[in-house]
Write a protein that holds these residues in place. Structure first.
Motif, PDB file in Angstrom:
ATOM      1  N   GLY A  15       0.745  -1.144   0.043  1.00 52.15           N
ATOM      2  CA  GLY A  15       0.145  -0.046  -0.037  1.00 52.15           C
ATOM      3  C   GLY A  15       0.916   1.018   0.141  1.00 52.15           C
ATOM      4  N   VAL A  16       0.258   2.537  -0.092  1.00 50.14           N
ATOM      5  CA  VAL A  16       0.863   3.577   0.044  1.00 50.14           C
ATOM      6  C   VAL A  16       0.000   4.660   0.851  1.00 50.14           C
ATOM      7  N   LEU A  17       0.461   5.443   1.413  1.00 53.04           N
ATOM      8  CA  LEU A  17      -0.138   6.508   2.116  1.00 53.04           C
ATOM      9  C   LEU A  17      -0.701   7.714   1.364  1.00 53.04           C
ATOM     10  N   ASP A  18      -1.694   8.130   1.536  1.00 52.63           N
ATOM     11  CA  ASP A  18      -2.135   9.238   0.783  1.00 52.63           C
ATOM     12  C   ASP A  18      -1.905  10.556   1.370  1.00 52.63           C
ATOM     13  N   GLU A  19      -2.194  11.628   0.783  1.00 55.12           N
ATOM     14  CA  GLU A  19      -1.883  12.988   1.328  1.00 55.12           C
ATOM     15  C   GLU A  19      -3.028  13.242   2.668  1.00 55.12           C
TER      16      GLU A  19
END
Length: 281
Positions: A15-19
């Motif tokens: 996953g990736v962390l969004d703003e």
């Protein structure tokens, strides 16, 4: 980017962390956060994604270690002058190198086990460096180009096993759960100077460690170059770069060690925080 792995133990997804601090799923684009995905071309492809268009992960799932399939977990000892002083050790002339077994790796907020028979389990907040582009005989001036990103590591250590039982340090460093890693891998483009990061650790709310990577004896670039003389570095390898003063064994008038039921909280500016509860193995 802040890359991460989420889900149950052994079933983590990339996953990736969004703003907004929400997790977005990367499963359609990479199999895991590790290996070839961390090569420069792999990271460049991820940067081109519209993160806001990726599937959002609902709730607050468990976070796994931010790197999957770690090949080597290499550690540097006594890399802060003031930490060496508190342990009574001399300033090393070259980096002190040891390993953690990859079976020590756990998520950033997973429980940490006090090993059976342990009386001297200790804490160490450290800057983790994750290799992207591998190589051998890497020039120091080019070394940071080989970094995929940075993360928080708690180099949990059993001091009797490490120091008083003969042999190398490794058996006091690699016990199961002794390598909380994460919460996320912050890509190198978001960390302009790894030698200017504040790092800290608390136990049960008491601040024991509060230092800066400015006081490292050997810089990140030097460590990468040095290690590459003795082994090939490969994508997804993790290097833990040493701890500032304030470890349990350095407390005065007497050392302080962990016991079951305590809470460790630690972090590095810009790289996130961890929190673990200690339990008896």
């Amino acid at each position: 980017m802040k890359l991460l792995r989420y889900g149950a133990v052994g079933q983590e997804r990339p996953g990736v962390l969004d703003e907004h601090g929400d997790i977005r799923d990367l499963s359609q684009h990479i199999a895991d956060v590790g290996g070839a995905a961390l090569l420069p071309d792999g990271l460049a492809r991820l940067r081109q994604l519209d993160i806001a268009a990726l599937p959002r992960v609902e709730g607050r799932p468990r976070l796994g270690a931010c790197v999957g399939g770690i090949g080597k977990f290499i550690c540097i000892g006594l890399n802060y002058a003031d930490h060496a002083a508190e342990t009574g050790a001399q300033i090393p002339a070259e980096p002190v190198v040891f390993s953690k077994w990859t079976s020590a790796v756990v998520g950033p907020n997973d429980d940490v086990e006090i090993p059976r028979g342990s009386q001297k389990t200790d804490w160490e907040v450290e800057l983790g460096v994750v290799i992207g582009q591998g190589g051998r005989y890497i020039a120091e001036q080019d070394a940071l180009n080989h970094v995929a990103g940075y993360c928080v590591i708690n180099d949990v250590s059993e001091r009797e096993f490490q120091i008083e039982r003969g042999g190398t340090w490794d058996k006091g460093k690699g016990c199961d759960t002794f390598g909380p890693t994460g919460p996320w891998l912050v890509t190198a483009d978001e960390v302009p100077d790894p030698q200017n990061l504040r790092l800290w650790l608390e136990v049960d709310g008491r601040r024991y460690q509060d230092g800066s990577t400015r006081t490292m004896i050997f810089s990140v670039a030097h460590i990468i170059s040095y290690l590459s003389r003795f082994m090939s570095l490969q994508p997804g390898d993790v290097i833990s770069t040493g701890t500032p003063p304030g470890v349990g064994m350095g407390q005065r008038p007497q050392p302080v060690y962990l016991r079951a039921g305590q809470t460790m909280r630690l972090g590095i500016d810009g790289l996130g925080e961890q929190q673990q509860t200690t339990v008896q193995a």
